[in-house]
Scaffold this active site. Structure first.
Site, short mmCIF file in Angstrom:
data_model
loop_
_atom_site.label_atom_id
_atom_site.label_comp_id
_atom_site.label_asym_id
_atom_site.label_seq_id
_atom_site.Cartn_x
_atom_site.Cartn_y
_atom_site.Cartn_z
N HIS A 204 14.84 23.65 51.90
CA HIS A 204 14.57 22.50 51.02
C HIS A 204 14.46 21.18 51.77
O HIS A 204 14.21 20.14 51.16
CB HIS A 204 15.64 22.41 49.93
CG HIS A 204 15.64 23.61 49.05
ND1 HIS A 204 14.81 23.74 47.96
CD2 HIS A 204 16.34 24.77 49.13
CE1 HIS A 204 15.00 24.91 47.40
NE2 HIS A 204 15.92 25.56 48.09
N LYS A 236 7.59 26.30 49.92
CA LYS A 236 8.00 25.14 49.10
C LYS A 236 7.15 23.94 49.52
O LYS A 236 6.01 23.82 49.07
CB LYS A 236 9.50 24.90 49.23
CG LYS A 236 10.31 26.12 48.75
CD LYS A 236 11.77 25.88 48.69
CE LYS A 236 12.58 27.16 48.49
NZ LYS A 236 12.29 27.91 47.27
C1 LIG Z 1 17.56 28.03 50.32
C2 LIG Z 1 16.50 29.07 50.20
N1 LIG Z 1 16.37 29.95 51.18
C3 LIG Z 1 15.43 30.93 51.13
C4 LIG Z 1 14.60 31.05 50.04
C5 LIG Z 1 13.61 32.15 50.01
O1 LIG Z 1 12.36 31.70 50.42
P1 LIG Z 1 11.05 32.50 50.02
O2 LIG Z 1 10.77 32.16 48.59
O3 LIG Z 1 10.02 32.03 50.96
O4 LIG Z 1 11.36 33.94 50.17
C6 LIG Z 1 14.70 30.14 49.00
C7 LIG Z 1 13.79 30.25 47.84
O5 LIG Z 1 14.07 29.97 46.73
C8 LIG Z 1 15.68 29.13 49.06
O6 LIG Z 1 15.84 28.24 48.08
#
Ligand SMILES: Cc1ncc(COP(=O)(O)O)c(C=O)c1O
Length: 389
Positions: A204, A236
């Protein structure tokens, strides 16, 4: 003849579904419309790059050049020049020696945590860590200790009593549910004191925090620390899909050889790699996008607090507002939607502390009118505490 009872091995699912219904925890899939008729403060497209023409163009060019899929695991047939170029650019942007891209942020976390510890390791994880970090810790053969949220003293204490040979502390930089920051420098002081490694998930922060939007880990001066490994998502702020691990060359070499979610997974799709490369170009040339996200998040938090709501100080794009109960959170979110504002609704089991919330995400492409409307609707539709969780 034996009588055969007509039951199904999955009958127990009906009891589970009834329980979820009773508790207001039932989830439903809702198709996203191409042109949403509401203001979206629910998704993670913080910089508005998922539909940016340059980002889409680089994705399309990558597909034309490399095809729709990576064709295999990165070690077999899935590594293209595109992957290598993206990894070089991500490492440089972050300020680390090297990077390795994964098919998602989730698999990046699984790969980094599991490959960097073993039975001789103590893993210390923050109670508010994202599910991917929780699952990663569960997949290891290590001893796992969960510590209270941002409790540095507790981390210190657990490390001081460690009986294993190695230790690994795992945290998010900006927590996905509450949007608050981890005290990264202080945490690093403690891990360094005990010779422990630190894995920071900057999902984030990457693309949002810092003058160049280089992320919170980099902003804290830890991107190049030899005992720190950063994980990020490309889904994101980057508006694409995929994940990456950033760190020293020897860590990355180890992951190429030992991270199972890298070894046994098809490489990042060319379209996603291309989109991420295009996004990085926009992020670096237009840092004002990230600055606007941070400004909007702060405006949201300030105005909701002024209205008497319980809101954490946002460190990035995520703003989380406490709701009185899971059902009140669901009703609140659906009243917002009826008024043209789509917000996230987080309830158990997606919340680490069983406290239900509305979760808003600031986006660079919201207009000032949108921002005012979101604030007005959230305040107008707020429920008042009538039942406890
Ligand atoms: C802190 C955090 N780490 C990892 C992820 C996972 O990422 P991805 O959606 O690319 O698998 C998220 C997704 O919501 C997240 O908020």
């Amino acid at each position: 003849m034996d009588s055969v009872t007509e039951t199904s091995a999955f009958d127990w699912l009906d009891d589970k579904a009834a329980f979820r219904q009773r508790m207001g925890l039932q989830r439903h899939l809702r198709p996203r419309q191409q042109n949403t008729p509401f203001i979206d403060v629910m998704g993670n497209d913080y910089l508005g790059l998922s539909r940016h023409p340059d980002v889409c163009d680089t994705a399309i060019r990558a597909v034309h050049k490399w095809g729709a899929g990576a064709t295999g695991s990165r070690l077999v047939s899935g590594t293209t020049e595109l992957h290598q170029e993206l990894e070089g650019a991500l490492a440089q942007f972050h300020g680390a020696e090297a990077a390795l891209v994964f098919s998602s942020g989730y698999t990046a976390n699984l790969g980094a945590v599991t490959a960097l510890c073993g039975p001789d390791t103590l893993v210390i994880a923050d109670r508010h860590n994202h599910a991917s970090l929780v699952d990663a810790a569960r997949l290891t053969a290590a001893e796992v200790k969960i510590v209270n949220h941002n409790a540095i003293d507790e981390v210190h204490n657990v490390l001081a009593h460690n009986t294993r040979t190695r230790a690994l502390v795992v945290t998010e930089s900006i927590f996905s549910v509450d949007g608050d920051a981890a005290p990264l420098r202080e945490l690093h002081d403690v891990t360094r004191q005990f010779g422990a490694a630190l894995i920071i998930d900057d999902a984030h922060g990457f693309g949002v925090v810092g003058d160049r939007a280089q992320g919170l880990v980099s902003e804290c001066g830890l991107a190049n620390a030899p005992d720190v490994v950063t994980t990020v998502t490309l889904s994101k702020a980057f508006g694409s899909q995929g994940g990456a691990v950033l760190g020293s060359q020897r860590v990355i070499d180890h992951l190429i050889n030992g991270a199972r979610s890298f070894l046994y997974d098809t490489g990042l799709a060319p379209a996603a790699a291309g989109a991420a490369r295009g996004a990085l170009q926009v992020i670096t040339s237009e840092p004002q996008r990230a600055a606007r996200v941070r400004a909007i998040a702060n405006t949201f938090a300030q105005r909701f607090r002024d209205a008497g709501m319980q809101v954490h100080q946002p460190a990035g794009a995520v703003v989380s507002i406490t709701a009185p109960s899971p059902s009140a959170a669901v009703e609140w979110a659906s009243s917002c939607r009826a008024e043209g504002v789509a917000v996230g609704c987080f309830r158990p089991p997606s919340v680490p502390d069983r406290i239900s919330r509305l979760r808003l995400t600031a986006r660079a492409d919201l207009t000032d009118v949108d921002v005012d409307r979101v604030i007005e609707v959230i305040i107008q539709t707020r429920p008042f505490a009538e039942e406890d969780e």
